[in-house]
Design a protein around this motif. Structure first.
Motif, PDB file in Angstrom:
ATOM      1  N   ARG A   1     -34.259  22.410  30.668  1.00 14.96           N
ATOM      2  CA  ARG A   1     -35.126  23.566  30.842  1.00 14.96           C
ATOM      3  C   ARG A   1     -36.543  23.155  31.246  1.00 14.96           C
ATOM      4  N   GLU A   2     -37.084  22.127  30.600  1.00 17.11           N
ATOM      5  CA  GLU A   2     -38.446  21.715  30.919  1.00 17.11           C
ATOM      6  C   GLU A   2     -38.557  21.254  32.365  1.00 17.11           C
ATOM      7  N   GLU A   3     -37.546  20.513  32.820  1.00 17.64           N
ATOM      8  CA  GLU A   3     -37.577  20.005  34.198  1.00 17.64           C
ATOM      9  C   GLU A   3     -37.473  21.140  35.202  1.00 17.64           C
ATOM     10  N   ILE A   4     -36.554  22.071  34.954  1.00 20.16           N
ATOM     11  CA  ILE A   4     -36.365  23.152  35.924  1.00 20.16           C
ATOM     12  C   ILE A   4     -37.565  24.101  35.905  1.00 20.16           C
ATOM     13  N   THR A   5     -38.191  24.270  34.725  1.00 16.41           N
ATOM     14  CA  THR A   5     -39.394  25.095  34.637  1.00 16.41           C
ATOM     15  C   THR A   5     -40.525  24.466  35.439  1.00 16.41           C
ATOM     16  N   ALA A   6     -40.683  23.145  35.287  1.00 11.82           N
ATOM     17  CA  ALA A   6     -41.736  22.435  36.018  1.00 11.82           C
ATOM     18  C   ALA A   6     -41.516  22.529  37.520  1.00 11.82           C
ATOM     19  N   LYS A   7     -40.254  22.428  37.961  1.00 11.80           N
ATOM     20  CA  LYS A   7     -39.958  22.514  39.398  1.00 11.80           C
ATOM     21  C   LYS A   7     -40.281  23.905  39.928  1.00 11.80           C
TER      22      LYS A   7
ATOM     23  N   GLN B   1     -30.877  30.458  34.911  1.00 10.81           N
ATOM     24  CA  GLN B   1     -29.453  30.709  34.695  1.00 10.81           C
ATOM     25  C   GLN B   1     -28.637  29.858  35.657  1.00 10.81           C
ATOM     26  N   GLU B   2     -27.613  29.189  35.141  1.00  9.97           N
ATOM     27  CA  GLU B   2     -26.702  28.444  36.008  1.00  9.97           C
ATOM     28  C   GLU B   2     -25.689  29.408  36.616  1.00  9.97           C
ATOM     29  N   VAL B   3     -25.419  29.264  37.918  1.00 13.40           N
ATOM     30  CA  VAL B   3     -24.420  30.090  38.601  1.00 13.40           C
ATOM     31  C   VAL B   3     -23.545  29.210  39.472  1.00 13.40           C
ATOM     32  N   GLU B   4     -22.378  29.764  39.827  1.00 10.84           N
ATOM     33  CA  GLU B   4     -21.477  29.086  40.759  1.00 10.84           C
ATOM     34  C   GLU B   4     -21.293  29.983  41.970  1.00 10.84           C
TER      35      GLU B   4
ATOM     36  N   ILE C   1     -48.852  36.895  38.710  1.00 10.32           N
ATOM     37  CA  ILE C   1     -49.873  37.944  38.830  1.00 10.32           C
ATOM     38  C   ILE C   1     -50.987  37.449  39.746  1.00 10.32           C
ATOM     39  N   TYR C   2     -51.172  38.160  40.847  1.00  7.18           N
ATOM     40  CA  TYR C   2     -52.238  37.857  41.796  1.00  7.18           C
ATOM     41  C   TYR C   2     -53.354  38.905  41.634  1.00  7.18           C
ATOM     42  N   GLU C   3     -54.444  38.700  42.331  1.00  5.99           N
ATOM     43  CA  GLU C   3     -55.574  39.617  42.226  1.00  5.99           C
ATOM     44  C   GLU C   3     -55.193  41.046  42.577  1.00  5.99           C
ATOM     45  N   LYS C   4     -54.351  41.214  43.591  1.00  3.99           N
ATOM     46  CA  LYS C   4     -54.078  42.561  44.091  1.00  3.99           C
ATOM     47  C   LYS C   4     -52.608  42.958  44.055  1.00  3.99           C
ATOM     48  N   VAL C   5     -51.740  42.065  43.540  1.00  4.35           N
ATOM     49  CA  VAL C   5     -50.315  42.377  43.535  1.00  4.35           C
ATOM     50  C   VAL C   5     -49.598  41.535  42.497  1.00  4.35           C
ATOM     51  N   ASN C   6     -48.509  42.070  41.961  1.00  8.94           N
ATOM     52  CA  ASN C   6     -47.627  41.300  41.097  1.00  8.94           C
ATOM     53  C   ASN C   6     -46.374  40.922  41.899  1.00  8.94           C
ATOM     54  N   VAL C   7     -45.978  39.671  41.805  1.00 10.89           N
ATOM     55  CA  VAL C   7     -44.854  39.164  42.599  1.00 10.89           C
ATOM     56  C   VAL C   7     -43.808  38.551  41.673  1.00 10.89           C
ATOM     57  N   VAL C   8     -42.532  38.846  41.965  1.00  9.68           N
ATOM     58  CA  VAL C   8     -41.426  38.216  41.236  1.00  9.68           C
ATOM     59  C   VAL C   8     -40.788  37.188  42.163  1.00  9.68           C
ATOM     60  N   TYR C   9     -40.819  35.935  41.753  1.00 13.48           N
ATOM     61  CA  TYR C   9     -40.189  34.861  42.520  1.00 13.48           C
ATOM     62  C   TYR C   9     -38.787  34.592  41.955  1.00 13.48           C
ATOM     63  N   THR C  10     -37.817  34.486  42.855  1.00 12.70           N
ATOM     64  CA  THR C  10     -36.477  34.008  42.484  1.00 12.70           C
ATOM     65  C   THR C  10     -36.246  32.724  43.276  1.00 12.70           C
ATOM     66  N   ILE C  11     -36.091  31.615  42.560  1.00 13.23           N
ATOM     67  CA  ILE C  11     -36.025  30.293  43.196  1.00 13.23           C
ATOM     68  C   ILE C  11     -34.737  29.607  42.768  1.00 13.23           C
ATOM     69  N   THR C  12     -34.029  29.041  43.740  1.00 13.84           N
ATOM     70  CA  THR C  12     -32.727  28.426  43.488  1.00 13.84           C
ATOM     71  C   THR C  12     -32.779  26.931  43.738  1.00 13.84           C
ATOM     72  N   PHE C  13     -32.148  26.166  42.842  1.00 14.99           N
ATOM     73  CA  PHE C  13     -32.031  24.716  42.975  1.00 14.99           C
ATOM     74  C   PHE C  13     -30.557  24.332  42.920  1.00 14.99           C
ATOM     75  N   ASP C  14     -30.171  23.302  43.697  1.00 15.79           N
ATOM     76  CA  ASP C  14     -28.786  22.844  43.614  1.00 15.79           C
ATOM     77  C   ASP C  14     -28.626  21.932  42.404  1.00 15.79           C
ATOM     78  N   ASP C  15     -27.402  21.386  42.222  1.00 20.22           N
ATOM     79  CA  ASP C  15     -27.137  20.604  41.015  1.00 20.22           C
ATOM     80  C   ASP C  15     -27.824  19.237  41.033  1.00 20.22           C
ATOM     81  N   GLU C  16     -28.492  18.903  42.155  1.00 20.56           N
ATOM     82  CA  GLU C  16     -29.286  17.680  42.203  1.00 20.56           C
ATOM     83  C   GLU C  16     -30.782  17.981  42.117  1.00 20.56           C
ATOM     84  N   GLY C  17     -31.119  19.246  41.845  1.00 18.89           N
ATOM     85  CA  GLY C  17     -32.518  19.626  41.693  1.00 18.89           C
ATOM     86  C   GLY C  17     -33.253  19.888  42.987  1.00 18.89           C
ATOM     87  N   ARG C  18     -32.529  19.968  44.104  1.00 24.36           N
ATOM     88  CA  ARG C  18     -33.185  20.234  45.386  1.00 24.36           C
ATOM     89  C   ARG C  18     -33.365  21.736  45.583  1.00 24.36           C
ATOM     90  N   LEU C  19     -34.478  22.101  46.187  1.00 33.18           N
ATOM     91  CA  LEU C  19     -34.762  23.517  46.453  1.00 33.18           C
ATOM     92  C   LEU C  19     -33.728  24.071  47.421  1.00 33.18           C
TER      93      LEU C  19
END
Length: 217
Positions: free
Chosen positions: A114-120, A176-179, A193-211
């Protein structure tokens, strides 16, 4: 061609039910056997009798219209059964294919750091804010490189808002892990949270930690 094959070709063309068809089959085989006992060769018998289609048509002419209608009804029912069976099979295969395409919760059997994936995840957001696309490409799968350009990211940002301002804070990273398509991924989501907008990021990594994917809304 032997007698059995010749007779079978005739019988399958006669428009009647199974019992009548078997009766015709036995009659033909008996007639051919009797003529062969009298010294005729199979070739001579077939030549004198005619083609399978001609003989079948002669038998059909002797059948009542009721018998022929009953046969056609059974044949249509069998054909519909085959069509329905094939359709169900195709739908099942399509369902399985789309199920394979869709992402599903999974346990890859690999340690979930969790710590590693959070940092990434935090790093990707910060690199996006800095427009550091070269570093992002180094972290990403090769097929994602063409998407990681200022032009493409600016277009994605514009769908959220034309003016974001500076980022003020980043929320909790959820993972969350998915297949999907037989491969394992970790999908993270975080609110920024930005100055003028709130943004939700969804970011995916493969099983080797690559974006493997970036989505913002």
């Amino acid at each position: 061609m032997n007698a059995e094959r010749y007779v079978n070709e005739i019988v399958k063309k006669v428009e009647c039910k199974g019992a009548k068809r078997e009766e015709i089959r036995n009659q033909l085989l008996s007639d051919i056997a009797a003529r062969r006992e009298q010294g005729e060769t199979l070739e001579e018998i077939i030549e004198s009798m005619g083609s399978a289609g001609e003989i079948a048509e002669a038998f059909c002419q002797e059948l009542s219209e009721e018998e022929r209608r009953a046969y056609r009804k059974v044949r249509r029912r069998k054909r519909m059964t085959v069509i329905v069976g094939v359709s169900v099979l195709v739908l099942l295969l399509l369902a399985l294919y789309f199920w394979w395409l869709l992402p599903k919760k999974a346990d890859s059997g690999m340690p979930f750091f969790r710590e590693e994936i959070t940092a990434k995840t935090v790093e990707v957001v910060e690199l996006l804010n800095a427009d550091d696309f070269e570093t992002l490409k180094q972290m990403a799968l090769e097929e994602l490189h063409t998407a990681l350009t200022r032009e493409n990211i600016d277009k994605a940002r514009a769908f959220v808002s034309d003016d974001w301002g500076e980022m003020r804070s980043l929320g909790t990273v959820y993972a969350q892990e998915v297949e999907q398509k037989g491969k394992h991924f970790t999908v993270t989501q975080v609110d920024a949270i930005y100055e003028k907008v709130n943004v939700v990021y969804t970011i995916t990594f493969d099983d080797e930690g690559r974006l493997a994917g970036v989505y913002m809304r």
